[in-house]
Write a protein that holds these residues in place. Structure first.
Motif, PDB file in Angstrom:
ATOM      1  N   GLU A  93     -17.614  67.352  29.609  1.00 43.88           N
ATOM      2  CA  GLU A  93     -18.916  67.818  29.137  1.00 43.88           C
ATOM      3  C   GLU A  93     -19.334  67.179  27.823  1.00 43.88           C
ATOM      4  OE1 GLU A  93     -21.146  71.985  27.753  1.00 43.88           O
ATOM      5  OE2 GLU A  93     -19.128  72.039  28.653  1.00 43.88           O
ATOM      6  N   HIS A  94     -18.430  67.121  26.863  1.00 45.55           N
ATOM      7  CA  HIS A  94     -18.813  66.702  25.513  1.00 45.55           C
ATOM      8  C   HIS A  94     -18.559  65.225  25.225  1.00 45.55           C
ATOM      9  CE1 HIS A  94     -19.833  70.714  24.000  1.00 45.55           C
ATOM     10  NE2 HIS A  94     -18.849  71.148  24.777  1.00 45.55           N
ATOM     11  N   TRP A  95     -17.599  64.613  25.902  1.00 47.92           N
ATOM     12  CA  TRP A  95     -17.301  63.197  25.680  1.00 47.92           C
ATOM     13  C   TRP A  95     -17.689  62.313  26.880  1.00 47.92           C
ATOM     14  CZ3 TRP A  95     -14.767  66.708  22.710  1.00 47.92           C
ATOM     15  CH2 TRP A  95     -14.485  66.368  21.377  1.00 47.92           C
ATOM     16  N   GLY A  96     -17.975  62.918  28.005  1.00 42.64           N
ATOM     17  CA  GLY A  96     -18.280  62.143  29.196  1.00 42.64           C
ATOM     18  C   GLY A  96     -17.074  61.410  29.742  1.00 42.64           C
ATOM     19  N   LEU A  97     -15.885  61.981  29.570  1.00 43.69           N
ATOM     20  CA  LEU A  97     -14.643  61.336  29.978  1.00 43.69           C
ATOM     21  C   LEU A  97     -13.983  62.107  31.110  1.00 43.69           C
ATOM     22  CD1 LEU A  97     -13.132  60.546  26.453  1.00 43.69           C
ATOM     23  CD2 LEU A  97     -14.354  58.963  27.961  1.00 43.69           C
ATOM     24  N   LYS A  98     -13.298  61.386  31.967  1.00 47.00           N
ATOM     25  CA  LYS A  98     -12.550  61.998  33.049  1.00 47.00           C
ATOM     26  C   LYS A  98     -11.061  61.861  32.777  1.00 47.00           C
ATOM     27  CE  LYS A  98     -11.797  61.978  38.052  1.00 47.00           C
ATOM     28  NZ  LYS A  98     -12.159  61.344  39.356  1.00 47.00           N
ATOM     29  N   VAL A  99     -10.394  62.984  32.656  1.00 49.14           N
ATOM     30  CA  VAL A  99      -8.955  62.995  32.395  1.00 49.14           C
ATOM     31  C   VAL A  99      -8.222  62.682  33.695  1.00 49.14           C
ATOM     32  CG1 VAL A  99      -6.985  64.402  31.684  1.00 49.14           C
ATOM     33  CG2 VAL A  99      -9.189  64.641  30.504  1.00 49.14           C
ATOM     34  N   ALA A 100      -7.406  61.611  33.642  1.00 49.83           N
ATOM     35  CA  ALA A 100      -6.635  61.222  34.828  1.00 49.83           C
ATOM     36  C   ALA A 100      -5.284  61.915  34.884  1.00 49.83           C
ATOM     37  CB  ALA A 100      -6.439  59.707  34.847  1.00 49.83           C
ATOM     38  N   ALA A 126      -1.080  74.440  32.721  1.00 49.21           N
ATOM     39  CA  ALA A 126      -2.063  73.955  33.687  1.00 49.21           C
ATOM     40  C   ALA A 126      -3.455  74.492  33.367  1.00 49.21           C
ATOM     41  CB  ALA A 126      -1.651  74.342  35.101  1.00 49.21           C
ATOM     42  N   GLU A 127      -3.542  75.764  32.980  1.00 45.92           N
ATOM     43  CA  GLU A 127      -4.840  76.344  32.628  1.00 45.92           C
ATOM     44  C   GLU A 127      -5.413  75.671  31.391  1.00 45.92           C
ATOM     45  OE1 GLU A 127      -5.516  80.681  33.017  1.00 45.92           O
ATOM     46  OE2 GLU A 127      -6.021  80.586  30.872  1.00 45.92           O
ATOM     47  N   ALA A 128      -4.564  75.385  30.394  1.00 48.51           N
ATOM     48  CA  ALA A 128      -5.021  74.688  29.192  1.00 48.51           C
ATOM     49  C   ALA A 128      -5.531  73.292  29.534  1.00 48.51           C
ATOM     50  CB  ALA A 128      -3.889  74.595  28.176  1.00 48.51           C
ATOM     51  N   THR A 129      -4.838  72.612  30.429  1.00 49.02           N
ATOM     52  CA  THR A 129      -5.245  71.268  30.812  1.00 49.02           C
ATOM     53  C   THR A 129      -6.556  71.286  31.594  1.00 49.02           C
ATOM     54  OG1 THR A 129      -2.924  70.623  30.900  1.00 49.02           O
ATOM     55  CG2 THR A 129      -4.503  69.146  31.960  1.00 49.02           C
ATOM     56  N   ASP A 130      -6.730  72.284  32.458  1.00 48.12           N
ATOM     57  CA  ASP A 130      -7.999  72.412  33.178  1.00 48.12           C
ATOM     58  C   ASP A 130      -9.154  72.619  32.196  1.00 48.12           C
ATOM     59  OD1 ASP A 130      -6.983  72.059  35.719  1.00 48.12           O
ATOM     60  OD2 ASP A 130      -6.715  74.199  36.101  1.00 48.12           O
ATOM     61  N   TRP A 131      -8.916  73.478  31.199  1.00 48.98           N
ATOM     62  CA  TRP A 131      -9.954  73.705  30.186  1.00 48.98           C
ATOM     63  C   TRP A 131     -10.279  72.416  29.445  1.00 48.98           C
ATOM     64  CZ3 TRP A 131      -9.213  72.983  24.893  1.00 48.98           C
ATOM     65  CH2 TRP A 131     -10.304  73.331  24.079  1.00 48.98           C
ATOM     66  N   LEU A 132      -9.249  71.692  29.012  1.00 54.12           N
ATOM     67  CA  LEU A 132      -9.460  70.459  28.267  1.00 54.12           C
ATOM     68  C   LEU A 132     -10.191  69.421  29.115  1.00 54.12           C
ATOM     69  CD1 LEU A 132      -8.952  68.727  25.745  1.00 54.12           C
ATOM     70  CD2 LEU A 132      -6.731  68.093  26.737  1.00 54.12           C
ATOM     71  N   THR A 133      -9.835  69.329  30.374  1.00 56.25           N
ATOM     72  CA  THR A 133     -10.502  68.383  31.270  1.00 56.25           C
ATOM     73  C   THR A 133     -12.002  68.659  31.330  1.00 56.25           C
ATOM     74  OG1 THR A 133      -8.502  68.110  32.603  1.00 56.25           O
ATOM     75  CG2 THR A 133     -10.592  67.554  33.653  1.00 56.25           C
ATOM     76  N   GLY A 134     -12.364  69.925  31.406  1.00 54.19           N
ATOM     77  CA  GLY A 134     -13.773  70.281  31.447  1.00 54.19           C
ATOM     78  C   GLY A 134     -14.498  69.982  30.144  1.00 54.19           C
ATOM     79  N   VAL A 135     -13.843  70.268  29.027  1.00 53.82           N
ATOM     80  CA  VAL A 135     -14.465  70.023  27.718  1.00 53.82           C
ATOM     81  C   VAL A 135     -14.697  68.530  27.496  1.00 53.82           C
ATOM     82  CG1 VAL A 135     -14.060  70.108  25.223  1.00 53.82           C
ATOM     83  CG2 VAL A 135     -13.618  72.128  26.643  1.00 53.82           C
TER      84      VAL A 135
END
Length: 272
Positions: free
Chosen positions: A46-53, A34-43
């Motif tokens: 920020e960098h791709w302008g994408l929202k992870v669903a 879950a922590e890894a996924t939270d980090w990836l969602t933020g990255v």
């Protein structure tokens, strides 16, 4: 519980027997999936302008972590490495993948970040993003797939011989060497709709004689992740014939191919 924690699925190892939760913490510094996924969602925001669903699964392969995610209506794969010494090479092979895709080689094209980079260094990792390509791993019991694989490797060799950028390697290219994929086998080839849908994972790309890469592919074509077996002789023959229908071997290369095949068959410690 965060949205990421509600959606995350278990983490696994691609081929190692290590505990995946422990590997995630020891290699990547995340206390949980879950922590890894939270980090990836933020990255990605920020960098791709994408929202992870949502995140379907996480998988660890040596120094790499892969996440299968959904973004709007797309399924994507984010892959990040924790090994700084390969970061320049990862960026270079990502650019190579784009170049091949632009020339008609079926690859999983990296998705550029907002600033145009196809491989982004962030928080001590090097991360790339690509769309999921649907398909099944190449089946060497199907003659049509074997033929298509031989033709595809020849097309890749012809294209990669013209690649204008130098890929970082441990040693400079030897005389007669060219850029080759160095890992052309079932685990990295997807088949769908009666054709090769994608050649995956060009991170092992290096410089060597194309006949040597050809020999390696002929022996390893059917290998995936576990319990490797050499490609049967009749399948190797069909694969070689298909390759040469596109890019014939010249001069002494025919003999070098046979020598290379025999060397790989002897060198690899096949299971009993």
């Amino acid at each position: 519980m965060t949205e990421a924690e509600a959606l995350i699925t278990p983490i696994s190892m691609l081929w190692e027997s290590a505990d995946p939760e422990a590997a995630l913490t020891e290699r990547f510094g995340f206390a949980s999936a879950a922590e890894a996924t939270d980090w990836l969602t933020g990255v990605l925001a920020e960098h791709w302008g994408l929202k992870v669903a949502g995140c379907e699964r996480l998988m660890i392969s040596d120094a790499n972590c892969l996440a299968w995610i959904s973004v709007d209506d797309d399924r994507m794969i984010a892959k990040w490495s924790m090994r700084p010494r390969v970061f320049a090479r990862l960026a270079a092979t990502a650019r190579l993948t784009v170049w091949l895709g632009e020339r008609g080689i079926p690859v999983s094209m990296p998705q550029a970040a907002r600033d145009g980079r196809v491989q982004v260094e962030v928080d001590g990792f090097s991360l790339g993003l690509q769309r999921v390509v649907d398909g099944e791993l190449l089946d060497i019991t199907d003659p049509e797939q074997v033929r298509a694989a031989g033709e595809m490797l020849a097309r890749m060799h012809a294209a990669m011989a013209d690649y204008p950028e130098l890929i970082p390697t441990d040693d400079p290219p030897a005389p007669g060497a060219q850029l080759v994929s160095n890992d052309f086998r079932s685990a990295n080839i997807l088949w769908s709709g009666g054709k090769i849908a994608a050649v995956l994972d060009l991170e092992e790309t290096t410089y060597r004689r194309r006949v040597d890469d050809f020999a390696q592919a002929a022996v390893l074509l059917g290998t995936r992740y576990h319990q490797w077996r050499p490609t049967p002789a009749d399948v190797r023959g069909a694969f070689v014939a298909a390759y040469e229908s596109v890019l014939p071997l010249a001069g002494d290369d025919a003999g070098a191919l046979e020598d290379g095949i025999e060397a790989h068959l002897r060198r690899i410690p096949w299971p009993g």
